[in-house]
Design a protein around this motif. Structure first.
Motif, PDB file in Angstrom:
ATOM      1  N   PRO A   1       5.658   6.583   1.302  1.00  0.00           N
ATOM      2  CA  PRO A   1       4.982   6.819   2.588  1.00  0.00           C
ATOM      3  C   PRO A   1       5.370   8.117   3.273  1.00  0.00           C
ATOM      4  O   PRO A   1       4.598   8.657   4.057  1.00  0.00           O
ATOM      5  CB  PRO A   1       5.393   5.594   3.419  1.00  0.00           C
ATOM      6  CG  PRO A   1       6.633   5.074   2.757  1.00  0.00           C
ATOM      7  CD  PRO A   1       6.518   5.388   1.308  1.00  0.00           C
ATOM      8  N   ASN A   2       6.570   8.640   2.994  1.00  0.00           N
ATOM      9  CA  ASN A   2       7.013   9.853   3.679  1.00  0.00           C
ATOM     10  C   ASN A   2       6.550  11.130   2.995  1.00  0.00           C
ATOM     11  O   ASN A   2       6.852  12.221   3.481  1.00  0.00           O
ATOM     12  CB  ASN A   2       8.541   9.870   3.788  1.00  0.00           C
ATOM     13  CG  ASN A   2       9.033   8.911   4.863  1.00  0.00           C
ATOM     14  OD1 ASN A   2       8.454   8.826   5.941  1.00  0.00           O
ATOM     15  ND2 ASN A   2      10.087   8.171   4.564  1.00  0.00           N
ATOM     16  N   ASN A   3       5.846  11.009   1.873  1.00  0.00           N
ATOM     17  CA  ASN A   3       5.293  12.200   1.248  1.00  0.00           C
ATOM     18  C   ASN A   3       3.979  12.570   1.914  1.00  0.00           C
ATOM     19  O   ASN A   3       3.298  11.732   2.508  1.00  0.00           O
ATOM     20  CB  ASN A   3       5.097  11.981  -0.254  1.00  0.00           C
ATOM     21  CG  ASN A   3       6.416  12.030  -1.007  1.00  0.00           C
ATOM     22  OD1 ASN A   3       7.373  12.651  -0.552  1.00  0.00           O
ATOM     23  ND2 ASN A   3       6.477  11.367  -2.146  1.00  0.00           N
ATOM     24  N   SER A   4       3.616  13.830   1.763  1.00  0.00           N
ATOM     25  CA  SER A   4       2.452  14.326   2.496  1.00  0.00           C
ATOM     26  C   SER A   4       1.126  13.826   1.916  1.00  0.00           C
ATOM     27  O   SER A   4       0.105  13.852   2.583  1.00  0.00           O
ATOM     28  CB  SER A   4       2.449  15.859   2.502  1.00  0.00           C
ATOM     29  OG  SER A   4       2.469  16.354   1.167  1.00  0.00           O
ATOM     30  N   GLY A   5       1.144  13.410   0.666  1.00  0.00           N
ATOM     31  CA  GLY A   5      -0.097  12.919   0.081  1.00  0.00           C
ATOM     32  C   GLY A   5      -0.573  11.649   0.775  1.00  0.00           C
ATOM     33  O   GLY A   5       0.221  10.770   1.134  1.00  0.00           O
ATOM     34  N   PHE A   6      -1.875  11.545   0.958  1.00  0.00           N
ATOM     35  CA  PHE A   6      -2.444  10.402   1.683  1.00  0.00           C
ATOM     36  C   PHE A   6      -3.512   9.718   0.848  1.00  0.00           C
ATOM     37  O   PHE A   6      -4.438   9.117   1.377  1.00  0.00           O
ATOM     38  CB  PHE A   6      -3.032  10.903   3.004  1.00  0.00           C
ATOM     39  CG  PHE A   6      -3.241   9.818   4.023  1.00  0.00           C
ATOM     40  CD1 PHE A   6      -2.180   9.130   4.583  1.00  0.00           C
ATOM     41  CD2 PHE A   6      -4.525   9.473   4.417  1.00  0.00           C
ATOM     42  CE1 PHE A   6      -2.385   8.134   5.514  1.00  0.00           C
ATOM     43  CE2 PHE A   6      -4.740   8.476   5.343  1.00  0.00           C
ATOM     44  CZ  PHE A   6      -3.659   7.806   5.892  1.00  0.00           C
ATOM     45  N   GLN A   7      -3.368   9.795  -0.451  1.00  0.00           N
ATOM     46  CA  GLN A   7      -4.429   9.295  -1.314  1.00  0.00           C
ATOM     47  C   GLN A   7      -4.448   7.774  -1.406  1.00  0.00           C
ATOM     48  O   GLN A   7      -5.516   7.188  -1.585  1.00  0.00           O
ATOM     49  CB  GLN A   7      -4.292   9.899  -2.718  1.00  0.00           C
ATOM     50  CG  GLN A   7      -4.605  11.379  -2.761  1.00  0.00           C
ATOM     51  CD  GLN A   7      -4.542  11.928  -4.169  1.00  0.00           C
ATOM     52  OE1 GLN A   7      -3.798  11.420  -5.009  1.00  0.00           O
ATOM     53  NE2 GLN A   7      -5.298  12.965  -4.426  1.00  0.00           N
ATOM     54  N   PHE A   8      -3.289   7.141  -1.297  1.00  0.00           N
ATOM     55  CA  PHE A   8      -3.280   5.681  -1.425  1.00  0.00           C
ATOM     56  C   PHE A   8      -4.039   5.004  -0.282  1.00  0.00           C
ATOM     57  O   PHE A   8      -4.925   4.172  -0.537  1.00  0.00           O
ATOM     58  CB  PHE A   8      -1.843   5.163  -1.507  1.00  0.00           C
ATOM     59  CG  PHE A   8      -1.735   3.666  -1.551  1.00  0.00           C
ATOM     60  CD1 PHE A   8      -2.194   2.959  -2.652  1.00  0.00           C
ATOM     61  CD2 PHE A   8      -1.224   2.954  -0.482  1.00  0.00           C
ATOM     62  CE1 PHE A   8      -2.110   1.574  -2.703  1.00  0.00           C
ATOM     63  CE2 PHE A   8      -1.143   1.567  -0.518  1.00  0.00           C
ATOM     64  CZ  PHE A   8      -1.592   0.884  -1.640  1.00  0.00           C
ATOM     65  N   PRO A   9      -3.748   5.308   0.980  1.00  0.00           N
ATOM     66  CA  PRO A   9      -4.569   4.688   2.037  1.00  0.00           C
ATOM     67  C   PRO A   9      -6.040   5.069   1.916  1.00  0.00           C
ATOM     68  O   PRO A   9      -6.925   4.245   2.200  1.00  0.00           O
ATOM     69  CB  PRO A   9      -3.944   5.235   3.331  1.00  0.00           C
ATOM     70  CG  PRO A   9      -2.563   5.649   2.954  1.00  0.00           C
ATOM     71  CD  PRO A   9      -2.653   6.115   1.539  1.00  0.00           C
ATOM     72  N   GLU A  10      -6.299   6.291   1.515  1.00  0.00           N
ATOM     73  CA  GLU A  10      -7.697   6.699   1.360  1.00  0.00           C
ATOM     74  C   GLU A  10      -8.380   5.886   0.268  1.00  0.00           C
ATOM     75  O   GLU A  10      -9.553   5.518   0.388  1.00  0.00           O
ATOM     76  CB  GLU A  10      -7.762   8.189   1.030  1.00  0.00           C
ATOM     77  CG  GLU A  10      -9.167   8.744   1.024  1.00  0.00           C
ATOM     78  CD  GLU A  10      -9.206  10.228   0.744  1.00  0.00           C
ATOM     79  OE1 GLU A  10     -10.303  10.772   0.580  1.00  0.00           O
ATOM     80  OE2 GLU A  10      -8.128  10.851   0.674  1.00  0.00           O
ATOM     81  N   CYS A  11      -7.642   5.600  -0.794  1.00  0.00           N
ATOM     82  CA  CYS A  11      -8.194   4.771  -1.872  1.00  0.00           C
ATOM     83  C   CYS A  11      -8.503   3.364  -1.366  1.00  0.00           C
ATOM     84  O   CYS A  11      -9.548   2.792  -1.693  1.00  0.00           O
ATOM     85  CB  CYS A  11      -7.213   4.723  -3.042  1.00  0.00           C
ATOM     86  SG  CYS A  11      -7.680   3.595  -4.365  1.00  0.00           S
TER      87      CYS A  11
END
Length: 1431
Positions: A871-881
């Motif tokens: 969660p603390n990484n900048s990538g936001f692909q999981f919630p977007e998925c």
């Protein structure tokens, strides 16, 4: 031990038993996110088991029976179940169609199950269950080999041998490029094989009286395509059964290898009696085959502990070696025959052929690794390489590679044990650990606040605990076999289990009333009973049968009765935490620290953590988990656990921990090292986009499929789940230990207060956040994805298209066959896998040359997937998925869990939460979240990407673009009130952007108008700074309010500075739309009346009336026209007479609509506008004329509806004719008088009506009353003799009386009409006319040859002149000398006399007339004389 300790924690489902693995070669991919310290975590000191559970209950195996007509052997031996596998030669090559593809099998009784699987693609028709009637499969009796064109499966039973020839995958797909997401298995056409055919099956010849089959076997294919089966004869020796090549005809050949052949060579002089032929020691316990050079060698490990090597070509035993020579203290072993010896071969170009011999000796076992060495004269010997001693567990299977021995055991408690050792470099002889997955907990902890049913269902249907097969079997037993479940989806199975247990509970209840606590106890009792049943079947399915090692990818699998598990390298921190104490104490180096001192501190700290883990009771572990679930502070929960441990330290465990803490020199550094190893936060930005486009198409396709099958998805994601569970335990124990350090203070800190401060302010918050992060990973790894209805998917796609996220990588490209999926599996399959593979191969070796090394590849994939989820990484692909796949419940829970402690992508999370609320119909909550996310728009990558897709000529600020996207989303959902609120907020952000302000005010206006907030819509319209948009809104306001009939609001608005525009809009609308369906003219009339502009109002209504008459030729249209003219008259009468006039609209005007395209002529040129004609001014009297004309039209239409079509545009003269035809003579006379028209048409018409009635029938009489009633008679006669004809004549008479003329032209026209139709004149008419103009009457008679009537008229007229009846001719005084002059129409009389004289029949009247004239002439003469005399 540790596994028992873990099983007490209801908080953590389970962890692993222990095992250790070699330190592998330094074959590392280059990954940007990995620094050297991270890569140090993958040292392969141990492996961890991940089970590939199936979740579908549909049976996948196709069942095929083979019956060769054999009978079962009497007293035959029952062979144990076994399993094995086969890996394709090119399974380690990325570009091969067989990459990561393998076949595994299992035998049980007369059945063999064959299953082909792939880690890259899903294989169809890949499972076969082959049953060979009355035959028992030999342990290890399945041998698979591949040729260039085929995959050949050789099967050995106790009575038969079989050869199955299947197509090679490379020959099934002729093209090199395979782009399908699913591929056909080699077993697809298995049913087409004729397995009873001699080419595929053969019966093993049996000796007389033989009651058992071979004990073991080996099989191989020769270069000529022959299938050879080496069978261990029960009486000793080896029997080789050979089948001819499958594509040629031939017979089965049998060859028996005997010891005598080698003995004759070695000791030819020895007598036969001394040599002997067969002995029980020759019984082969294990066989292996290897092709070397031009020969095939058969290795037999026999019951007499000797290893024999046979040459198939020479049919001779070339070597015999006593294996006991390599075993110390073997005197007792020599006396007893071997029972469990096993043999394995491994060949490599570096070491040649190596043999591993397992000597099963009571109370101990030993592995001997030997190398085959060739000497001169075709002699061979064995060089001893290594001897490794095994524990006392029961060996199930083992495998040999060029460097390693893998062993699979069952211990005394029937638990699986897997170990591994490098026989070349292991000096201490210590086996490496494999942390096998233990069985689920025997008891389930049900908290006081938990529902027993939900708790047990969560345990049963967790993705990591039970297979569907175990649950189905338990359900069948629980229902006492009354029903079979073969095709149940996961959710349906869950419902069936619930119903079964609840029904059992209800049937056992005898009392009608009991307390809630008693009912809860009953629930726990029955659910625990079903749970125990599932445990038994799961344990049976988890029975290990064999190992599968892929020498090309170095993948290791454990083949179990019900499923397959995969061994993955264990990361360094997990290795330390999970290792047995004896392994931990013997660590010569610590994989997470290079400095020896720091390494010792880390080991001491991990030992303390292990003690803390052992000390934490199950109820406190449950409380800790609940604290995390309920978002309580982990530090406070850890303090509570620590206080409980200190208060209940009956065994002095905490005291031991405190003593061990004294030995750690630098605890802060050790904790920092461990925290750094567990922290998955990365500095690099997430990479996006497709795989390297510079690579060839074949490489890109292969990379797109790599580790994409459902099996690989399940394994990788379960590995992430196990990683999260293990490290969550680690962080929990570390946090408890840190609080213990705080309690102890300076007693254990050699560095003093600074270290204590660092612990309190840095390490404890970091540990707390790590614990929350790993708990989150564990939670999402076990959360199942929901099945989404099609309509929800369609609506979500529409929302994504509004947000312009349709092309996002988070959109799932294909759905998994896993049913159900976890959300992490969904994410990995649809998004993360391609990104991870792209990262691995971005800077690594060339994909077309680098082998697919499973341990390193899967370690990288698991780590990178965990980083994508971190969660603390900048990538936001999981919630977007989750959002794009409609997993709103899971997304809400995700955002809830990270809310208190995660400060990365806060705005993006709020936006996602808003999406969830929006999907659930909670609009106001969604709006609140969208507003909170707006503050982070310029800081977060996802929100920037959300706003960056905006295509506008003038780029607005990111926050404004964000508001625009959200507004579009709310519009798509249909929430106008929320749109108004958000747009009002957005206006404050657009202070200097007039264009954006105009767009926002337009939105506000539109949605206020949609909601019926007319006043607010008008206010928004007036606030719009863009005049063109303001005009558009004004036009829409007018149209909508007219359609809603809310005209009062529309008229009463002030329209400051917009008055002319409103009028123009309403006028243009009025002139452009249908007159009968819209009331814009009436609106405009009311608009002007409300503002006291009566002349404008009168003009509007007059124009309305004109158009109605021209365009709406119906009775209703004429009625409206009359009303319009009447309203226009009223308006002008309210004005002073000097101003009571209007400008007449042009009767043929074409009104241009705003925005209409210009008109062109036939040549394509712009048509010239109409030339302005003279302006006509209409005064009040003109309007009155138009009104009366319109009124007459309406009257005509009311009495004769068909006339309405032509009356609308008829002139006054035309209307008179139409009215006369209809019989509306009063109306016609009035119209003639208004427009100063001649009344002749009216009288002629009425005269004609009278003629028709005079000579018509009864029908005409009846019809006449209708039009007679429309005309007002002067008097009403009600006598019986009165008829319609009489009334018509009376009406005519009254008209002649009411409308006299100077020359009586009306009488003349009537008489003319009557005479023209041959109708005799009524007396009243003739008398009336002769009193006015007798001469004219005479001329009429003469015109129509009425000589008799003319003569009589002349006679009467002369008599009147002579003084007889002069009053009837209008003569005041007859002829006399004193009277005025009189005259006779001599010309007409002469014509009459001439006519009478011409016919003999009129001679009498002629004479009479002559006589009368003579008398008259005499009187004239006398009178003349007298007058002259008087002069």
């Amino acid at each position: 031990m540790f596994d028992e300790r873990i099983q007490r924690f209801s908080i953590w489902p389970y962890s692993f038993k222990c095992l250790k693995v070699q330190k592998a070669a330094s074959f590392l991919w280059t990954i940007p996110q990995f620094n050297a310290e991270k890569m140090a975590a993958i040292l392969e000191r141990s492996f961890i088991e991940i089970c590939g559970f199936e979740r579908e209950t549909v049976p996948r195996f196709r069942e095929i029976n083979v019956n060769l007509g054999l009978s079962p052997l009497s007293g035959g031996v029952k062979y144990p179940d076994s399993a094995g596998g086969f890996s394709y030669e090119e399974s380690g090559k990325l570009l091969s169609i067989t990459s990561n593809r393998f076949v595994h099998w299992s035998t049980s009784g007369d059945t063999v199950q064959l299953l082909e699987q792939s880690l890259d693609t899903n294989l169809l028709n890949n499972a076969i269950k082959l049953r060979i009637t009355h035959c028992q499969l030999l342990p290890g009796g399945v041998h698979i080999q591949e040729t260039l064109n085929n995959v050949v499966i050789l099967i050995v039973t106790n009575q038969t041998v079989h050869r199955l020839v299947l197509p090679h995958p490379a020959r099934m797909y002729h093209s090199e490029l395979v782009t399908e997401l699913q591929m056909q298995s080699i077993f697809t056409d298995f049913g087409k094989l004729s397995l009873q055919d001699p080419a595929h099956s053969a019966v093993i010849p049996s000796s007389v009286g033989q009651t058992s089959g071979p004990s073991t076997s080996a099989a191989w294919l020769s270069h000529q395509g022959e299938a050879h089966f080496a069978l261990a004869s029960p009486a000793g020796g080896i029997l080789v059964v050979t089948l001819p090549p499958h594509d040629t005809e031939g017979s089965v050949s049998i060859l028996e290898l005997k010891r005598s052949s080698v003995m004759q060579r070695l000791a030819g002089w020895m007598p036969t009696a001394i040599r002997g032929e067969q002995s029980p020691g020759d019984l082969a316990l294990s066989l292996a085959v290897r092709d070397l050079e031009d020969d095939t060698f058969i290795f037999a490990l026999c019951q007499d502990h000797k290893l024999r090597m046979w040459s198939y070509r020479e049919q001779a035993c070339l070597m015999e070696a006593d294996m006991l020579e390599y075993m110390p203290a073997c005197r007792d072993v020599k006396r007893s025959p071997g029972q469990g010896h096993r043999l394995r071969l491994a060949f490599s170009s570096a070491t040649g052929l190596c043999l591993a011999v397992y000597l099963a000796v009571p109370s101990r076992g030993q592995f001997c690794v030997l190398q085959l060495v060739a000497t001169d004269n075709n002699r061979y010997s064995l060089d001893h390489i290594s001897s490794q001693f095994a524990t006392q567990e029961t060996l199930v299977d083992f495998a040999l590679t060029a460097t390693d021995i893998w062993g699979l055991w069952l211990d005394d408690t029937n638990q699986t044990v897997v170990k591994y050792i490098n026989f070349e470099h292991s000096t201490a002889g210590q086996w490496n650990q494999v942390f096998v997955q233990p069985a689920p907990e025997e008891e389930v902890h049900v908290g006081a606040d938990q529902d027993p049913r939900e708790t047990y269902l969560d345990m049963l249907f967790s993705p990591l605990r039970f297979t569907a097969s175990a649950i189905v079997k338990a359900l069948q037993i629980y229902r006492r076999g009354t029903e079979r479940f073969t095709d149940l989806p996961w959710e349906t199975l869950k419902k069936e289990v619930t119903v079964a247990v609840e029904n059992e509970l209800q049937s056992s209840v005898t009392e009608f009333e009991f307390s809630q606590e008693e009912y809860r106890q009953l629930q726990v009792e029955f659910w625990s009973k079903f749970y125990a049943c599932c445990l038994q079947y799961q344990e049976a399915l988890a029975t290990p049968l064999g190992l599968l090692l892929n020498p090309h990818t170095h993948m290791v699998c454990v083949l179990k009765k019900g499923f397959v598990s995969f061994l993955l390298p264990c990361f360094a921190v997990d290795h330390l935490y999970l290792s047995y104490d004896e392994y931990l104490f013997s660590e010569d180096d610590t994989p997470v620290a290079d400095d020896p001192e720091a390494g010792r501190d880390v080991l001491q700290l991990v030992q303390c953590l292990r003690l803390v883990s052992d000390a934490v009771p199950g109820d406190m572990a449950y409380e800790m988990e609940k604290a995390l679930e309920h978002l309580e502070t982990p530090e406070r929960a850890a303090e509570m656990v620590l206080e409980n441990l200190l208060a209940n330290d009956n065994e002095n465990v905490m005291e031991d921990i405190q003593n061990k803490l004294q030995d750690i020199r630098n605890p802060v550094a050790a904790m920092t090292t461990l925290i750094r190893e567990m922290d998955l936060e990365t500095d690099a930005e997430p990479r996006e986009g497709p795989l390297n486009t510079g690579q060839s198409l074949q490489v890109r396709i292969s990379l797109a499929q790599l580790y994409g099958s459902s099996l690989a998805v399940s394994v990788v994601c379960q590995a992430v789940c196990q990683l999260a569970m293990t490290r969550a335990l680690f962080c929990r124990d570390l946090l408890i230990l840190q609080h213990l350090y705080l309690r102890l203070g300076d007693n254990v800190f050699l560095g003093g207060g600074s270290q204590l401060l660092q612990l309190q302010q840095d390490l404890i918050p970091r540990s707390s956040q790590l614990l929350s992060s790993y708990y989150l990973l564990k939670h999402i790894s076990q959360s199942l994805a929901n099945t989404v209805p099609v309509d929800v998917i369609d609506a979500n796609l529409q929302h994504l298209s509004v947000l312009e996220l349709t092309d996002s990588t988070a959109l799932a490209s294909n759905r998994s066959v896993l049913s159900p999926q976890t959300v992490v599996e969904l994410f990995y399959q649809s998004v993360a896998r391609k990104a991870i593979v792209s990262q691995i191969y971005t800077q690594g070796s060339s994909p077309d040359t680098a082998p697919l090394h499973w341990p390193h590849m899967v370690s990288n994939v698991v780590t990178l997937l965990a980083q994508e989820l971190w969660p603390n990484n900048s990538g936001f692909q999981f919630p977007e998925c989750l959002m794009t796949n409609c997993q709103y419940t899971q997304l809400q829970e995700y955002v809830r869990l990270i809310g208190p402690w995660c400060h990365t992508s806060v705005g993006s999370c709020r936006f996602m939460l808003g999406q969830c609320y929006l999907a659930n119909g909670e609009g106001y909550k969604a709006l609140q979240c969208f507003q909170e996310a707006a503050t982070e728009v310029e800081k977060e990558e996802f929100l920037l990407r959300l706003t960056g897709a905006e295509e506008e000529p003038v780029a607005a600020s990111p926050r404004l673009q964000y508001f625009n996207k959200v507004l579009r989303l709310l519009e798509d959902v249909g929430l106008p009130e929320l749109i108004i609120q958000l747009a009002t907020l957005a206006i404050t952000e657009a202070v200097d952007d007039l264009r954006s302000q105009a767009a926002l005010w337009t939105r506000i206006f539109k949605h206020h108008l949609d909601l019926g907030h007319n006043s607010q819509a008008y206010e928004a319209l007036t606030q719009n700074p863009d005049s063109s948009r303001q005009l558009d809104c004004l036009r829409q306001l007018v149209v909508v309010l007219c359609e809603r009939s809310q005209l009062e609001d529309l008229v009463q608005f002030s329209y400051v500075n917009l008055h002319d525009e409103v009028v123009s809009i309403i006028e243009s609308r009025a002139r452009a739309v249908d007159l009968m369906s819209h009331n814009y003219y009436e609106l405009l009339y009311a608009f002007h009346i409300y503002r006291h502009n009566y002349r404008k109002a009168g003009t509007v209504m007059f124009e309305y009336g004109m158009r109605l008459g021209r365009e709406v030729r119906t009775q209703l249209g004429l009625q409206k026209q009359v009303n319009c003219y009447l309203a226009s008259l009223n308006c002008l009468q309210l004005i002073r007479p000097d101003y009571a006039w209007i400008v007449q609209p042009s009767s043929g005007a074409v009104y241009e609509r705003p925005g209409a395209s210009p008109k062109r002529n036939y040549d394509g040129e712009f048509a010239a506008g109409p030339v302005s004609s003279q302006v006509d001014i209409l005064e009040l009297k003109d309007l009155q004329k138009e009104y009366r004309l319109a009124r007459s039209r309406l009257t005509l239409a009311q009495h004769h509806p068909p006339s309405a079509a032509v009356a609308g545009s008829a002139s006054a003269g035309e209307m008179v004719s139409l009215l006369v035809q209809t019989g509306l003579f009063d109306c016609a006379l009035s119209l003639c008088q208004t427009f100063n028209l001649s009344l002749t048409p009216v009288f002629e018409g009425l005269a004609f009506k009278c003629i028709k009635l005079q000579y018509g029938g009864e029908d005409s009489q009846n019809d006449a009353w209708n039009w007679l009633a429309a005309n007002q008679l002067s008097t009403v006669i009600t006598t019986k003799e009165s008829s319609a004809t009489d009334e018509a004549w009376r009406l005519l008479a009254s008209y002649l009386e009411k409308h006299p003329t100077q020359n009586s032209q009306h009488h003349r026209c009537v008489i003319n009409k009557l005479l023209s139709h041959g109708v005799p004149l009524p007396d009243w008419l003739a008398n009336a006319y002769k009193g006015v103009d007798a001469a004219a009457l005479l001329r009429l008679y003469l015109n129509y040859d009425l000589l008799q009537e003319a003569a009589e008229l002349v006679l009467e007229y002369v008599d009147a002149l002579l003084g007889k009846g002069h009053q009837y001719f209008g003569i005041e005084r007859p002829l006399s000398a004193t009277a005025p002059l009189v005259w006779l129409p001599y010309t007409s009389i002469d014509q009459l006399l001439q006519a009478l004289n011409e016919t003999q029949s009129n001679i009498c009247i002629y004479n009479k007339l002559q006589d009368k004239l003579s008398d008259y002439h005499k009187l004239v003469d006398q009178t003349t004389r007298r007058r002259l005399q008087a002069l």
